[in-house]
Scaffold this motif. Structure first.
Motif, PDB file in Angstrom:
ATOM      1  N   SER A 158       0.811  -1.219   0.000  1.00  0.00           N
ATOM      2  CA  SER A 158       0.000   0.000   0.000  1.00  0.00           C
ATOM      3  C   SER A 158       0.841   1.263   0.000  1.00  0.00           C
ATOM      4  O   SER A 158       0.321   2.357  -0.251  1.00  0.00           O
ATOM      5  CB  SER A 158      -0.942   0.007   1.210  1.00  0.00           C
ATOM      6  OG  SER A 158      -0.222   0.164   2.428  1.00  0.00           O
ATOM      7  N   ALA A 162       1.191   3.388  -7.571  1.00  0.00           N
ATOM      8  CA  ALA A 162      -0.047   2.759  -8.033  1.00  0.00           C
ATOM      9  C   ALA A 162       0.210   1.654  -9.051  1.00  0.00           C
ATOM     10  O   ALA A 162      -0.415   0.585  -9.002  1.00  0.00           O
ATOM     11  CB  ALA A 162      -0.963   3.827  -8.638  1.00  0.00           C
ATOM     12  N   GLU A 163       1.156   1.882  -9.990  1.00  0.00           N
ATOM     13  CA  GLU A 163       1.436   0.874 -11.016  1.00  0.00           C
ATOM     14  C   GLU A 163       1.914  -0.423 -10.390  1.00  0.00           C
ATOM     15  O   GLU A 163       1.538  -1.522 -10.817  1.00  0.00           O
ATOM     16  CB  GLU A 163       2.497   1.388 -12.000  1.00  0.00           C
ATOM     17  CG  GLU A 163       2.046   2.559 -12.851  1.00  0.00           C
ATOM     18  CD  GLU A 163       2.277   3.899 -12.162  1.00  0.00           C
ATOM     19  OE1 GLU A 163       2.604   3.902 -10.940  1.00  0.00           O
ATOM     20  OE2 GLU A 163       2.130   4.935 -12.829  1.00  0.00           O
ATOM     21  N   ARG A 165       1.262  -1.511  -7.376  1.00  0.00           N
ATOM     22  CA  ARG A 165       0.172  -2.147  -6.627  1.00  0.00           C
ATOM     23  C   ARG A 165      -0.691  -3.006  -7.552  1.00  0.00           C
ATOM     24  O   ARG A 165      -0.990  -4.166  -7.227  1.00  0.00           O
ATOM     25  CB  ARG A 165      -0.713  -1.088  -5.958  1.00  0.00           C
ATOM     26  CG  ARG A 165      -0.023  -0.258  -4.903  1.00  0.00           C
ATOM     27  CD  ARG A 165      -1.021   0.623  -4.182  1.00  0.00           C
ATOM     28  NE  ARG A 165      -0.428   1.892  -3.804  1.00  0.00           N
ATOM     29  CZ  ARG A 165      -1.069   2.868  -3.182  1.00  0.00           C
ATOM     30  NH1 ARG A 165      -2.349   2.723  -2.884  1.00  0.00           N
ATOM     31  NH2 ARG A 165      -0.465   3.992  -2.875  1.00  0.00           N
ATOM     32  N   GLY A 197      -9.873  -1.212  -6.420  1.00  0.00           N
ATOM     33  CA  GLY A 197      -9.315   0.037  -5.930  1.00  0.00           C
ATOM     34  C   GLY A 197      -9.399   0.149  -4.427  1.00  0.00           C
ATOM     35  O   GLY A 197      -8.447   0.595  -3.765  1.00  0.00           O
ATOM     36  N   LEU A 202      -6.651   2.616  -3.978  1.00  0.00           N
ATOM     37  CA  LEU A 202      -6.619   3.454  -5.169  1.00  0.00           C
ATOM     38  C   LEU A 202      -8.038   3.842  -5.564  1.00  0.00           C
ATOM     39  O   LEU A 202      -8.986   3.097  -5.310  1.00  0.00           O
ATOM     40  CB  LEU A 202      -5.964   2.713  -6.348  1.00  0.00           C
ATOM     41  CG  LEU A 202      -4.529   2.232  -6.160  1.00  0.00           C
ATOM     42  CD1 LEU A 202      -4.119   1.346  -7.338  1.00  0.00           C
ATOM     43  CD2 LEU A 202      -3.568   3.415  -6.026  1.00  0.00           C
ATOM     44  N   THR A 206      -8.382   5.510 -11.083  1.00  0.00           N
ATOM     45  CA  THR A 206      -6.962   5.182 -11.212  1.00  0.00           C
ATOM     46  C   THR A 206      -6.791   3.743 -11.672  1.00  0.00           C
ATOM     47  O   THR A 206      -5.949   3.434 -12.529  1.00  0.00           O
ATOM     48  CB  THR A 206      -6.226   5.398  -9.880  1.00  0.00           C
ATOM     49  OG1 THR A 206      -6.377   6.752  -9.463  1.00  0.00           O
ATOM     50  CG2 THR A 206      -4.749   5.066 -10.009  1.00  0.00           C
TER      51      THR A 206
END
Length: 241
Positions: A158, A162-163, A165, A197, A202, A206
């Motif tokens: 976490s 983001a990519e 994750r 998400g 996220l 996203t």
């Protein structure tokens, strides 16, 4: 815990842990033949629920340990404001119900994301079985410990970009499906983008953007809920080390 195998015409179908193709992931993996036979006399088999139905809800008395045979389950909890937090996604062969051990009440809700079938080891039988089956308690502790370790990994994840994750989420699902004898490069996501998400911390937008980005980069191909991994080495390269 259980599965089915074809029988000769006219024979009565008997479902056992021995014939289950998920037994290597479930409770029987750590038990000897005699212990498995004793377990089979207690386990409640062939429970089926439709999509959106709760296997159990937060606050209910501990149901016991459930072994998922088919389908996908979302494990989620709510804060005081009623906001949902997705804790985990369970696949066939996974056990759930450990969230009810501490207080004897479930701290999470387990919701079917599609039609599911499962077996149940009733809570009131667990103490007796751990005394009669010496190998059962270590097996349950191992499953519980594995879930704790995965929780630590999710916490670390976490904090990542983001990519990473989303890539790690897809790679982990791929490996879990492979362990179950399914395709590691083509699988169906029964959860929504919003649920993914929520699980990854996220925004749904996203998640959708990253799926499009991964598809444009030819890492994956998306056909509705079906995911086809086109380049596993490159996908794994996105994952945190």
């Amino acid at each position: 815990m259980t599965s089915q195998r074809p029988l000769a015409s006219g024979a009565r179908l008997r479902i056992t842990c021995d014939t289950c193709n998920l037994s290597k992931l479930c409770i029987p993996r750590g038990l000897n033949q005699g212990e498995v036979e004793l377990l089979e006399r207690i386990v409640r088999r062939n429970r089926t629920l439709d999509k959106g139905t709760a296997l159990y809800r937060s606050g209910e008395w501990h149901h016991g340990i459930l072994a998922l045979k088919s389908g996908t389950v979302k494990l989620a909890t709510l804060d005081r404001q009623g906001n949902e937090y997705v804790v985990d996604f369970l696949l066939p062969g996974d056990l759930l119900g450990f969230d009810g051990f501490a207080s004897q009440r479930h701290s999470c809700s387990a919701i079917a994301l599609e039609t599911v079938s499962y077996c149940e080891l009733p809570a009131h039988q667990i103490d007796l079985l751990t005394r009669e089956i010496p190998g059962l308690l270590p097996v349950l502790m191992q499953h519980s410990g594995t879930q704790f370790d995965l929780g630590i990994q999710r916490l670390i994840l976490s904090r990542r970009p983001a990519e990473e994750r989303l890539a790690a989420f897809l790679a982990h699902l791929s490996e879990r499906y492979r362990q179950r004898g399914f395709s590691a490069v083509e699988f169906r996501l029964s959860m929504t983008r919003q649920e993914i998400g929520n699980y990854l911390g996220l925004a749904p937008e996203t998640v959708s953007r990253l799926f499009s980005q991964f598809e444009e980069s030819r890492l994956i191909e998306v056909r509705g809920k079906l995911i086809h991994v086109l380049d596993m080495p490159r996908l794994l390269a996105f994952c945190p080390s």
